[in-house]
Design an enzyme around this catalytic site. Sequence first.
Site, PDB file in Angstrom:
ATOM      1  CB  CYS A  66      -0.913  -0.049   1.220  1.00  0.00           C
ATOM      2  SG  CYS A  66      -1.780   1.482   1.593  1.00  0.00           S
ATOM      3  CB  CYS A  69       0.349   1.654   4.120  1.00  0.00           C
ATOM      4  SG  CYS A  69      -1.380   1.144   4.073  1.00  0.00           S
TER       5      CYS A  69
END
Length: 139
Positions: A66, A69
């Site tokens: 991600c 993230c």
Amino acid sequence: MIKVCPHCQQKNRIPAKFLASQGKCGQCKQVMPASDTPLDVNATDFDDIIQQASVPVLVDFWASWCGPCQAAAPEVAKLAKSNAGKALVLKVNTEQQQALAARYGVRSIPFFAVFKNGQIHWQQAGLMSAAQLNQALHS
């Protein structure tokens, strides 16, 4: 949880309720500071910390693939550093802890949650700054 002494590198077992406190190394007796980095946890550690923590706990649900993230990681680390002794910061890898992510309805990441006294207090998905996370942690 196991913490390594910054002075002698000895591994010390720290009960969850003391992670936000200073302690002494069992070997060299030097002061071990309160946790000031995000702690990667599994479901067992997560439940133990959430139930026993004497301070608020911010949880970062994330995954290695991600991009947002990865962008949030330095902000989460800043938050942990600035809240040493006042709060704990946990990281839950949603690829490895799918059941834990499902338990809290994590459908998009990064996903942040704040727990106080063992109960969820706040949650939100999306990239956030350390200042925004700090505000959520202490609201």
